[in-house]
Design a protein around this motif. Structure first.
Motif: not given
Length: 197
Positions: A82-98, A110-113
């Protein structure tokens, strides 16, 4: 009389413009004026509801809906993202975003699926299945996508194939047994046709 739900996506926020995960931000500059313009085209309604998020409440106020806050219309819980850009999260957690983008049952943030979101929205729509009258509700793009998945009985993976823009209006009609997605032309309301609230 058949039931009707019109879901309106809240106006643009910093997160929607930046492809980010929302975090209770207000409407961006110009969002209120755009919502007021949409409000002039709304016709009759019997009840109005809104997500508790500031952007949804501001949109409902600009639409002159006098909407009651309904927690079931809240946005998806994106947990740590929450509050973060998708690109920012993808840069540090690519497997999690995938994983999140390919498995609707996953919640690596850790939120809602997506599956849990669809279930929540489906329950909200089921509770209104036998209602008469027209409900207008201001909510979020993810909630509207989940409602469309529910009405179409589409697989959860189809969630990512639906795009909902700020201030989009999606209409559903009920025959008391199921919801159907309804498309139509927007028609300007005459001043004497604005009711509700």
């Amino acid at each position: 009389m058949p039931g009707r739900i019109s879901l309106i996506c809240h106006g643009a926020t910093a997160a929607t413009r930046a492809a980010g995960f929302p975090d209770d931000e207000p409407l961006e500059d110009g969002g209120l004026d755009q919502a007021r313009a949409l409000g002039r085209s709304l016709r009759r309604w019997d009840r109005a509801a809104t997500s508790p998020a500031p952007c949804a409440r501001q949109t409902a106020e600009a639409l002159l809906l006098n909407a009651a806050v309904d927690p079931a219309l809240r946005d998806c819980d994106y947990g740590r993202w929450s509050g973060r850009k998708l690109a920012e999260v993808q840069a540090v957690q690519p497997a999690a975003v995938a994983t999140w983008l390919s498995d609707p049952g996953a919640a690596p943030h850790g939120g809602e699926s997506i599956v849990a979101l669809i279930r929540r929205v489906s329950d909200w729509m089921a509770d209104r299945l036998r209602d008469d009258g027209h409900i207008i509700a201001v909510t979020h793009a993810a909630v509207i996508r989940a409602a469309m998945i529910h009405a179409l009985d589409a697989p959860p993976g189809a969630f990512w194939r639906i795009d909902v823009e700020p201030l989009a209006l999606v209409d559903f009609r009920s025959d008391k047994h199921r919801w159907a997605l309804r498309a139509g032309l927007a028609k300007p309301a005459r001043p004497d046709q604005r009711t509700g609230g």
